[in-house]
Design an enzyme around this catalytic site. Sequence first.
Site, mmCIF file in Angstrom:
data_model
loop_
_atom_site.group_PDB
_atom_site.id
_atom_site.type_symbol
_atom_site.label_atom_id
_atom_site.label_comp_id
_atom_site.label_asym_id
_atom_site.label_seq_id
_atom_site.Cartn_x
_atom_site.Cartn_y
_atom_site.Cartn_z
ATOM 1 C CD GLU A 166 -6.595 161.623 -6.987
ATOM 2 O OE1 GLU A 166 -7.028 162.780 -6.991
ATOM 3 O OE2 GLU A 166 -7.035 160.734 -6.230
ATOM 4 C CD GLU A 281 -6.653 155.786 -3.191
ATOM 5 O OE1 GLU A 281 -7.761 156.348 -3.204
ATOM 6 O OE2 GLU A 281 -5.579 156.413 -3.362
HETATM 7 O O1 G3I Z 1 -9.629 164.252 11.478
HETATM 8 C C1 G3I Z 1 -10.459 165.405 11.233
HETATM 9 C C2 G3I Z 1 -11.445 165.592 12.353
HETATM 10 O O2 G3I Z 1 -10.733 165.875 13.567
HETATM 11 C C3 G3I Z 1 -12.404 166.743 12.029
HETATM 12 O O3 G3I Z 1 -13.400 166.834 13.032
HETATM 13 C C4 G3I Z 1 -13.052 166.476 10.672
HETATM 14 C C5 G3I Z 1 -13.937 167.651 10.300
HETATM 15 O O4 G3I Z 1 -14.507 167.351 9.050
HETATM 16 O O5 G3I Z 1 -12.040 166.326 9.645
HETATM 17 C C6 G3I Z 1 -11.209 165.203 9.922
HETATM 18 O O6 G3I Z 1 -10.237 165.093 8.895
HETATM 19 C C7 G3I Z 1 -10.767 164.582 7.660
HETATM 20 C C8 G3I Z 1 -9.919 163.361 7.255
HETATM 21 O O7 G3I Z 1 -10.348 162.878 5.972
HETATM 22 C C9 G3I Z 1 -10.033 162.222 8.259
HETATM 23 O O8 G3I Z 1 -11.300 161.707 8.245
HETATM 24 C C10 G3I Z 1 -10.604 165.684 6.600
HETATM 25 O O9 G3I Z 1 -11.480 166.750 6.924
HETATM 26 C C11 G3I Z 1 -10.979 165.119 5.236
HETATM 27 O O10 G3I Z 1 -10.685 166.079 4.229
HETATM 28 C C12 G3I Z 1 -10.159 163.863 4.948
HETATM 29 O O11 G3I Z 1 -10.635 163.347 3.714
HETATM 30 C C13 G3I Z 1 -9.759 162.356 3.124
HETATM 31 C C14 G3I Z 1 -9.496 162.781 1.667
HETATM 32 O O12 G3I Z 1 -8.761 161.761 0.982
HETATM 33 C C15 G3I Z 1 -8.699 164.082 1.598
HETATM 34 O O13 G3I Z 1 -7.438 163.876 2.208
HETATM 35 C C16 G3I Z 1 -10.471 161.006 3.155
HETATM 36 O O14 G3I Z 1 -10.581 160.544 4.503
HETATM 37 C C17 G3I Z 1 -9.689 159.988 2.333
HETATM 38 O O15 G3I Z 1 -10.414 158.740 2.252
HETATM 39 C C18 G3I Z 1 -9.489 160.510 0.917
HETATM 40 O O16 G3I Z 1 -8.725 159.575 0.231
HETATM 41 C C19 G3I Z 1 -8.487 159.879 -1.160
HETATM 42 C C20 G3I Z 1 -7.074 159.439 -1.498
HETATM 43 O O17 G3I Z 1 -6.152 160.110 -0.668
HETATM 44 C C21 G3I Z 1 -6.784 159.670 -2.970
HETATM 45 N N1 G3I Z 1 -7.774 158.971 -3.807
HETATM 46 C C22 G3I Z 1 -9.162 159.380 -3.513
HETATM 47 C C23 G3I Z 1 -9.480 159.098 -2.050
HETATM 48 C C24 G3I Z 1 -10.929 159.431 -1.746
HETATM 49 O O18 G3I Z 1 -11.143 160.803 -1.912
#
Ligand code: G3I
Length: 376
Positions: A166, A281
Amino acid sequence: MALLDRRGFGRLALGGTVAAVAAATSGCSAAPIEPAPGARPLRDRAAARGLEFGCEVQHLELRDPAYAAVVAREAAMIVPGTELKWGETEKVRGQPDYAAAEEIAAFAEAHGLRLRGHTAFWYGNMPPWAKAEMRGPDARAVMLKRVSDVVGHFRGRIFEWDVVNEAVEPKDGQPSRLRLAPFGRPVDYGWFADCFHAAHRADPKAKLYYNDYFVEGAMGMEEERRIGVLDFLSAMKRLGAPIHGFGTQSHLAVGRALAPARYARFLADVANLGLEIRVTELDVGDYKLPADIATRDQAVAAYARDYLKPVLAQPATRGVMAWGLRDRDSWLQKVIPRPDGLPERPSPLDDQLNRKPLWEGIGEAFDAAPMHHRSA
Ligand code: G3I
Protein backbone atom coordinates in the site's frame (compact mmCIF):
# COMPACT_ATOMS: atom_id res chain seq x y z
CA MET A 1 -6.08 0.71 4.35
CA ALA A 2 -6.39 3.47 6.96
CA LEU A 3 -9.49 3.28 9.12
CA LEU A 4 -10.86 6.42 7.48
CA ASP A 5 -10.36 4.86 4.08
CA ARG A 6 -12.28 1.81 5.11
CA ARG A 7 -15.14 3.86 6.57
CA GLY A 8 -14.89 6.20 3.58
CA PHE A 9 -14.96 3.21 1.35
CA GLY A 10 -17.96 1.95 3.25
CA ARG A 11 -19.95 5.12 2.66
CA LEU A 12 -18.57 6.18 -0.73
CA ALA A 13 -18.59 2.92 -2.55
CA LEU A 14 -21.77 1.53 -1.09
CA GLY A 15 -24.12 4.45 -1.01
CA GLY A 16 -26.37 2.37 -3.21
CA THR A 17 -29.69 0.79 -2.39
CA VAL A 18 -30.76 -2.81 -2.51
CA ALA A 19 -31.57 -2.07 -6.17
CA ALA A 20 -27.91 -1.23 -6.66
CA VAL A 21 -27.10 -4.49 -4.99
CA ALA A 22 -29.25 -6.30 -7.49
CA ALA A 23 -27.51 -4.41 -10.30
CA ALA A 24 -24.12 -5.27 -8.91
CA THR A 25 -25.01 -8.91 -8.92
CA SER A 26 -27.11 -8.83 -12.05
CA GLY A 27 -24.76 -11.25 -13.68
CA CYS A 28 -25.51 -13.98 -11.17
CA SER A 29 -27.33 -17.01 -12.48
CA ALA A 30 -30.83 -17.95 -11.25
CA ALA A 31 -29.67 -21.30 -9.88
CA PRO A 32 -28.62 -21.09 -6.21
CA ILE A 33 -24.91 -21.39 -5.58
CA GLU A 34 -24.58 -24.28 -3.16
CA PRO A 35 -21.59 -26.52 -2.29
CA ALA A 36 -22.19 -30.11 -3.33
CA PRO A 37 -21.74 -32.61 -0.45
CA GLY A 38 -18.16 -33.87 -0.41
CA ALA A 39 -17.05 -31.43 -3.10
CA ARG A 40 -13.29 -31.31 -3.66
CA PRO A 41 -11.37 -28.78 -1.54
CA LEU A 42 -10.69 -25.38 -3.09
CA ARG A 43 -6.97 -26.15 -3.29
CA ASP A 44 -7.78 -29.07 -5.60
CA ARG A 45 -10.31 -27.17 -7.72
CA ALA A 46 -7.65 -24.48 -8.21
CA ALA A 47 -4.86 -26.95 -8.94
CA ALA A 48 -7.00 -28.65 -11.60
CA ARG A 49 -6.69 -25.39 -13.57
CA GLY A 50 -3.03 -24.78 -12.78
CA LEU A 51 -3.95 -22.24 -10.09
CA GLU A 52 -3.42 -22.00 -6.31
CA PHE A 53 -5.80 -21.39 -3.40
CA GLY A 54 -4.77 -20.33 0.05
CA CYS A 55 -5.90 -18.26 3.00
CA GLU A 56 -4.88 -15.84 5.72
CA VAL A 57 -4.54 -17.41 9.16
CA GLN A 58 -4.00 -16.19 12.72
CA HIS A 59 -1.74 -18.21 15.04
CA LEU A 60 -4.22 -18.24 17.93
CA GLU A 61 -6.98 -19.63 15.70
CA LEU A 62 -4.67 -22.36 14.37
CA ARG A 63 -4.48 -23.78 17.91
CA ASP A 64 -8.08 -24.98 17.42
CA PRO A 65 -7.69 -28.50 15.91
CA ALA A 66 -11.00 -28.37 14.01
CA TYR A 67 -10.11 -25.07 12.37
CA ALA A 68 -6.54 -26.21 11.70
CA ALA A 69 -7.81 -29.34 9.95
CA VAL A 70 -10.07 -27.31 7.66
CA VAL A 71 -7.23 -24.92 6.75
CA ALA A 72 -5.01 -27.89 5.86
CA ARG A 73 -7.86 -29.41 3.82
CA GLU A 74 -8.81 -26.33 1.82
CA ALA A 75 -5.55 -24.36 1.44
CA ALA A 76 -2.35 -25.10 -0.47
CA MET A 77 -0.70 -22.05 1.08
CA ILE A 78 -1.22 -19.77 4.07
CA VAL A 79 -0.26 -16.22 5.02
CA PRO A 80 -0.12 -14.73 8.55
CA GLY A 81 -2.71 -11.97 8.95
CA THR A 82 -0.60 -9.92 11.36
CA GLU A 83 2.21 -12.05 12.84
CA LEU A 84 4.91 -10.95 10.38
CA LYS A 85 4.15 -7.23 10.57
CA TRP A 86 6.73 -4.89 12.04
CA GLY A 87 4.38 -3.76 14.77
CA GLU A 88 4.04 -7.36 15.89
CA THR A 89 7.61 -8.59 15.48
CA GLU A 90 9.74 -5.72 16.88
CA LYS A 91 7.78 -3.90 19.55
CA VAL A 92 11.11 -3.28 21.30
CA ARG A 93 13.79 -1.97 18.95
CA GLY A 94 16.52 -4.52 18.33
CA GLN A 95 14.59 -7.30 20.11
CA PRO A 96 12.64 -9.08 17.33
CA ASP A 97 10.08 -11.64 18.48
CA TYR A 98 8.99 -14.03 15.74
CA ALA A 99 7.35 -16.59 18.03
CA ALA A 100 3.82 -16.11 16.69
CA ALA A 101 4.98 -16.20 13.07
CA GLU A 102 7.10 -19.27 13.83
CA GLU A 103 3.95 -21.05 15.06
CA ILE A 104 2.38 -20.46 11.67
CA ALA A 105 5.58 -21.47 9.85
CA ALA A 106 5.68 -24.71 11.85
CA PHE A 107 2.04 -25.40 10.95
CA ALA A 108 2.76 -24.81 7.27
CA GLU A 109 5.77 -27.12 7.37
CA ALA A 110 3.90 -29.83 9.30
CA HIS A 111 1.08 -29.85 6.75
CA GLY A 112 3.13 -29.36 3.58
CA LEU A 113 1.63 -25.93 2.94
CA ARG A 114 3.52 -23.13 1.26
CA LEU A 115 3.99 -20.00 3.39
CA ARG A 116 3.49 -16.48 2.06
CA GLY A 117 5.04 -13.46 3.78
CA HIS A 118 2.95 -10.37 4.55
CA THR A 119 4.39 -7.75 4.79
CA ALA A 120 7.99 -6.60 5.02
CA PHE A 121 7.20 -2.87 4.85
CA TRP A 122 3.80 -1.25 5.49
CA TYR A 123 2.89 2.09 7.00
CA GLY A 124 -0.21 0.45 8.53
CA ASN A 125 1.41 -1.62 11.28
CA MET A 126 4.68 -0.30 12.71
CA PRO A 127 6.00 -0.11 16.26
CA PRO A 128 5.88 3.43 17.69
CA TRP A 129 9.70 3.70 17.74
CA ALA A 130 9.79 2.90 14.01
CA LYS A 131 7.08 5.43 13.19
CA ALA A 132 9.29 8.07 14.78
CA GLU A 133 12.35 6.87 12.86
CA MET A 134 10.45 7.02 9.56
CA ARG A 135 10.19 10.79 10.02
CA GLY A 136 13.88 11.18 10.78
CA PRO A 137 17.20 11.30 8.88
CA ASP A 138 17.83 7.53 9.17
CA ALA A 139 14.43 6.46 7.80
CA ARG A 140 15.76 4.75 4.67
CA ALA A 141 18.39 2.72 6.54
CA VAL A 142 15.94 1.72 9.30
CA MET A 143 13.35 0.69 6.69
CA LEU A 144 15.87 -1.44 4.77
CA LYS A 145 17.15 -3.09 7.94
CA ARG A 146 13.58 -4.14 8.79
CA VAL A 147 13.12 -5.67 5.35
CA SER A 148 16.45 -7.51 5.53
CA ASP A 149 15.82 -8.73 9.07
CA VAL A 150 12.36 -10.20 8.56
CA VAL A 151 12.97 -11.68 5.11
CA GLY A 152 16.35 -13.02 6.22
CA HIS A 153 14.92 -14.63 9.35
CA PHE A 154 12.55 -16.79 7.25
CA ARG A 155 15.03 -17.37 4.40
CA GLY A 156 14.13 -20.53 2.50
CA ARG A 157 10.82 -20.96 4.37
CA ILE A 158 8.67 -18.21 2.82
CA PHE A 159 8.28 -18.69 -0.93
CA GLU A 160 6.76 -15.31 -1.70
CA TRP A 161 6.68 -11.93 0.08
CA ASP A 162 4.55 -8.84 -0.06
CA VAL A 163 7.70 -6.76 0.23
CA VAL A 164 5.93 -3.39 0.06
CA ASN A 165 2.26 -2.96 0.93
CA GLU A 166 0.00 0.00 0.00
CA ALA A 167 2.61 2.60 -1.03
CA VAL A 168 0.10 4.32 -3.36
CA GLU A 169 -2.34 6.96 -2.13
CA PRO A 170 -3.57 9.48 -4.75
CA LYS A 171 -5.37 11.46 -2.04
CA ASP A 172 -1.96 12.61 -0.77
CA GLY A 173 -1.63 14.77 -3.87
CA GLN A 174 1.80 13.68 -5.05
CA PRO A 175 2.44 13.62 -8.84
CA SER A 176 3.66 10.05 -8.30
CA ARG A 177 0.47 9.23 -6.38
CA LEU A 178 2.77 7.78 -3.71
CA ARG A 179 1.57 7.82 -0.10
CA LEU A 180 3.28 10.30 2.25
CA ALA A 181 2.92 7.96 5.24
CA PRO A 182 4.91 6.79 7.08
CA PHE A 183 7.57 9.35 6.13
CA GLY A 184 5.50 12.52 6.43
CA ARG A 185 7.25 13.78 3.31
CA PRO A 186 7.53 12.77 -0.36
CA VAL A 187 10.00 9.98 -1.13
CA ASP A 188 10.96 8.72 -4.56
CA TYR A 189 10.49 5.30 -6.09
CA GLY A 190 14.12 4.46 -5.29
CA TRP A 191 13.22 3.96 -1.62
CA PHE A 192 10.89 1.13 -2.57
CA ALA A 193 13.20 -0.33 -5.21
CA ASP A 194 15.78 -0.58 -2.42
CA CYS A 195 13.26 -2.60 -0.37
CA PHE A 196 13.04 -5.16 -3.17
CA HIS A 197 16.85 -5.31 -3.47
CA ALA A 198 17.14 -5.79 0.31
CA ALA A 199 14.57 -8.56 0.25
CA HIS A 200 16.31 -10.28 -2.66
CA ARG A 201 19.66 -10.15 -0.91
CA ALA A 202 18.05 -11.59 2.24
CA ASP A 203 16.37 -14.45 0.36
CA PRO A 204 17.41 -14.78 -3.29
CA LYS A 205 14.90 -17.57 -3.95
CA ALA A 206 11.79 -15.80 -2.70
CA LYS A 207 9.27 -14.30 -5.14
CA LEU A 208 8.84 -10.60 -4.38
CA TYR A 209 5.49 -8.84 -4.77
CA TYR A 210 4.03 -5.37 -4.45
CA ASN A 211 0.58 -5.51 -2.79
CA ASP A 212 -2.22 -2.94 -2.92
CA TYR A 213 -6.00 -2.45 -2.75
CA PHE A 214 -9.00 -0.73 -4.30
CA VAL A 215 -8.03 -1.13 -7.97
CA GLU A 216 -10.92 -3.43 -8.88
CA GLY A 217 -13.90 -1.19 -9.48
CA ALA A 218 -15.62 1.64 -11.30
CA MET A 219 -15.04 4.60 -8.96
CA GLY A 220 -12.83 7.50 -10.01
CA MET A 221 -10.70 6.91 -6.93
CA GLU A 222 -10.05 3.38 -8.16
CA GLU A 223 -8.92 4.60 -11.57
CA GLU A 224 -6.52 6.96 -9.82
CA ARG A 225 -5.20 4.04 -7.79
CA ARG A 226 -4.78 1.86 -10.89
CA ILE A 227 -2.68 4.60 -12.48
CA GLY A 228 -0.64 4.96 -9.30
CA VAL A 229 -0.04 1.22 -9.02
CA LEU A 230 0.95 0.85 -12.66
CA ASP A 231 3.35 3.80 -12.35
CA PHE A 232 4.82 2.20 -9.23
CA LEU A 233 5.32 -1.16 -10.90
CA SER A 234 6.75 0.44 -14.05
CA ALA A 235 9.18 2.44 -11.92
CA MET A 236 10.32 -0.70 -10.09
CA LYS A 237 11.05 -2.38 -13.40
CA ARG A 238 12.77 0.75 -14.74
CA LEU A 239 14.98 0.92 -11.66
CA GLY A 240 15.93 -2.75 -12.00
CA ALA A 241 14.19 -3.81 -8.77
CA PRO A 242 13.89 -7.62 -8.37
CA ILE A 243 10.08 -7.60 -8.40
CA HIS A 244 8.13 -10.64 -9.58
CA GLY A 245 4.46 -9.92 -9.00
CA PHE A 246 1.54 -7.71 -8.03
CA GLY A 247 -0.88 -8.65 -5.27
CA THR A 248 -4.38 -7.27 -5.84
CA GLN A 249 -5.91 -7.42 -2.38
CA SER A 250 -9.56 -7.69 -3.51
CA HIS A 251 -11.37 -6.52 -0.39
CA LEU A 252 -14.79 -6.38 -2.05
CA ALA A 253 -18.36 -5.61 -1.04
CA VAL A 254 -21.68 -6.37 -2.68
CA GLY A 255 -23.09 -3.10 -4.03
CA ARG A 256 -19.69 -1.70 -5.01
CA ALA A 257 -19.71 -1.33 -8.78
CA LEU A 258 -17.03 -3.42 -10.48
CA ALA A 259 -15.42 -2.56 -13.82
CA PRO A 260 -14.51 -5.95 -15.30
CA ALA A 261 -13.34 -4.74 -18.74
CA ARG A 262 -11.27 -1.89 -17.29
CA TYR A 263 -9.85 -4.17 -14.59
CA ALA A 264 -8.93 -6.81 -17.16
CA ARG A 265 -7.01 -4.15 -19.11
CA PHE A 266 -5.25 -3.05 -15.95
CA LEU A 267 -4.25 -6.63 -15.16
CA ALA A 268 -3.02 -7.07 -18.73
CA ASP A 269 -0.88 -3.94 -18.33
CA VAL A 270 0.56 -5.42 -15.13
CA ALA A 271 1.25 -8.74 -16.86
CA ASN A 272 2.89 -6.91 -19.78
CA LEU A 273 5.49 -5.67 -17.32
CA GLY A 274 6.50 -9.32 -16.94
CA LEU A 275 4.80 -9.64 -13.53
CA GLU A 276 2.71 -12.38 -11.99
CA ILE A 277 -0.62 -11.54 -10.38
CA ARG A 278 -2.23 -12.96 -7.24
CA VAL A 279 -5.49 -12.16 -5.49
CA THR A 280 -4.00 -11.75 -2.02
CA GLU A 281 -6.81 -10.80 0.41
CA LEU A 282 -10.21 -11.81 -0.98
CA ASP A 283 -13.28 -11.16 1.11
CA VAL A 284 -16.74 -9.81 0.22
CA GLY A 285 -18.49 -7.48 2.66
CA ASP A 286 -22.28 -7.79 2.94
CA TYR A 287 -22.82 -4.68 5.05
CA LYS A 288 -25.18 -3.08 2.52
CA LEU A 289 -27.37 -6.14 2.15
CA PRO A 290 -30.59 -6.99 3.99
CA ALA A 291 -30.39 -9.15 7.09
CA ASP A 292 -31.63 -12.38 5.49
CA ILE A 293 -28.70 -14.81 5.47
CA ALA A 294 -29.72 -16.73 2.34
CA THR A 295 -30.03 -13.44 0.40
CA ARG A 296 -26.65 -12.24 1.63
CA ASP A 297 -24.85 -15.52 1.00
CA GLN A 298 -26.12 -15.82 -2.56
CA ALA A 299 -25.28 -12.22 -3.44
CA VAL A 300 -21.79 -12.52 -1.93
CA ALA A 301 -21.12 -15.78 -3.77
CA ALA A 302 -22.29 -14.44 -7.16
CA TYR A 303 -20.33 -11.23 -6.67
CA ALA A 304 -17.11 -13.11 -5.93
CA ARG A 305 -17.58 -15.54 -8.80
CA ASP A 306 -18.20 -12.67 -11.22
CA TYR A 307 -15.25 -10.71 -9.83
CA LEU A 308 -12.82 -13.60 -10.23
CA LYS A 309 -13.75 -14.29 -13.86
CA PRO A 310 -11.50 -11.60 -15.47
CA VAL A 311 -8.75 -12.18 -12.91
CA LEU A 312 -8.53 -15.93 -13.52
CA ALA A 313 -8.79 -15.38 -17.28
CA GLN A 314 -5.47 -13.50 -17.10
CA PRO A 315 -2.64 -15.98 -17.87
CA ALA A 316 -0.29 -14.20 -15.43
CA THR A 317 -2.58 -14.89 -12.47
CA ARG A 318 -1.16 -17.46 -10.06
CA GLY A 319 -4.08 -17.87 -7.67
CA VAL A 320 -6.35 -16.60 -4.93
CA MET A 321 -5.83 -16.10 -1.18
CA ALA A 322 -8.96 -15.64 0.93
CA TRP A 323 -8.39 -13.15 3.73
CA GLY A 324 -9.56 -15.65 6.32
CA LEU A 325 -11.62 -18.78 5.86
CA ARG A 326 -14.17 -18.28 8.65
CA ASP A 327 -16.66 -15.42 9.00
CA ARG A 328 -16.02 -14.59 12.64
CA ASP A 329 -12.26 -14.11 12.07
CA SER A 330 -12.73 -11.36 9.48
CA TRP A 331 -11.31 -7.88 10.09
CA LEU A 332 -14.58 -6.56 8.61
CA GLN A 333 -16.53 -7.53 11.75
CA LYS A 334 -14.78 -4.71 13.63
CA VAL A 335 -13.74 -2.26 10.92
CA ILE A 336 -16.74 -2.11 8.57
CA PRO A 337 -19.62 -3.55 10.63
CA ARG A 338 -23.17 -3.95 9.38
CA PRO A 339 -25.50 -1.07 10.36
CA ASP A 340 -27.92 -3.59 11.87
CA GLY A 341 -25.14 -5.00 14.03
CA LEU A 342 -25.50 -8.52 12.66
CA PRO A 343 -22.24 -10.42 12.10
CA GLU A 344 -21.01 -10.20 8.54
CA ARG A 345 -20.58 -13.22 6.28
CA PRO A 346 -17.59 -12.24 4.07
CA SER A 347 -15.67 -15.55 4.14
CA PRO A 348 -15.93 -19.00 2.48
CA LEU A 349 -16.87 -20.82 5.70
CA ASP A 350 -19.37 -20.03 8.44
CA ASP A 351 -18.52 -20.02 12.14
CA GLN A 352 -19.24 -23.75 12.34
CA LEU A 353 -16.70 -24.32 9.52
CA ASN A 354 -19.43 -25.26 7.04
CA ARG A 355 -18.86 -24.42 3.40
CA LYS A 356 -21.05 -21.51 2.28
CA PRO A 357 -22.22 -20.38 -1.16
CA LEU A 358 -19.12 -18.14 -1.29
CA TRP A 359 -16.98 -21.25 -1.00
CA GLU A 360 -18.81 -22.65 -4.01
CA GLY A 361 -18.68 -19.34 -5.87
CA ILE A 362 -14.88 -19.35 -5.60
CA GLY A 363 -14.83 -23.01 -6.61
CA GLU A 364 -16.99 -22.34 -9.66
CA ALA A 365 -14.66 -19.51 -10.67
CA PHE A 366 -11.73 -21.94 -10.54
CA ASP A 367 -13.68 -24.63 -12.43
CA ALA A 368 -14.52 -22.13 -15.21
CA ALA A 369 -10.99 -20.70 -15.47
CA PRO A 370 -8.79 -21.41 -18.49
CA MET A 371 -5.92 -23.82 -17.83
CA HIS A 372 -2.86 -22.01 -16.47
CA HIS A 373 0.47 -23.47 -17.58
CA ARG A 374 3.54 -22.20 -15.86
CA SER A 375 7.12 -22.74 -14.98
CA ALA A 376 8.08 -23.64 -11.39
O1 G3I B 1 -4.06 -10.18 19.07
C1 G3I B 1 -4.50 -8.98 19.74
C2 G3I B 1 -5.33 -9.32 20.94
O2 G3I B 1 -4.52 -10.02 21.90
C3 G3I B 1 -5.89 -8.04 21.58
O3 G3I B 1 -6.77 -8.38 22.64
C4 G3I B 1 -6.65 -7.25 20.51
C5 G3I B 1 -7.14 -5.94 21.10
O4 G3I B 1 -7.82 -5.26 20.08
O5 G3I B 1 -5.78 -6.95 19.39
C6 G3I B 1 -5.33 -8.15 18.76
O6 G3I B 1 -4.48 -7.80 17.68
C7 G3I B 1 -5.20 -7.30 16.54
C8 G3I B 1 -4.79 -8.15 15.32
O7 G3I B 1 -5.41 -7.62 14.13
C9 G3I B 1 -5.22 -9.61 15.46
O8 G3I B 1 -6.58 -9.71 15.44
C10 G3I B 1 -4.74 -5.85 16.31
O9 G3I B 1 -5.23 -5.06 17.38
C11 G3I B 1 -5.33 -5.34 15.00
O10 G3I B 1 -4.80 -4.06 14.71
C12 G3I B 1 -4.96 -6.29 13.86
O11 G3I B 1 -5.63 -5.80 12.70
C13 G3I B 1 -5.13 -6.37 11.47
C14 G3I B 1 -4.81 -5.20 10.52
O12 G3I B 1 -4.46 -5.71 9.22
C15 G3I B 1 -3.65 -4.36 11.04
O13 G3I B 1 -2.49 -5.17 11.11
C16 G3I B 1 -6.23 -7.25 10.87
O14 G3I B 1 -6.42 -8.41 11.68
C17 G3I B 1 -5.84 -7.67 9.46
O15 G3I B 1 -6.92 -8.40 8.83
C18 G3I B 1 -5.54 -6.44 8.61
O16 G3I B 1 -5.14 -6.89 7.36
C19 G3I B 1 -4.88 -5.85 6.39
C20 G3I B 1 -3.69 -6.28 5.55
O17 G3I B 1 -2.57 -6.49 6.38
C21 G3I B 1 -3.40 -5.25 4.47
N1 G3I B 1 -4.59 -5.04 3.63
C22 G3I B 1 -5.77 -4.61 4.42
C23 G3I B 1 -6.10 -5.66 5.47
C24 G3I B 1 -7.36 -5.28 6.23
O18 G3I B 1 -7.14 -4.10 6.94
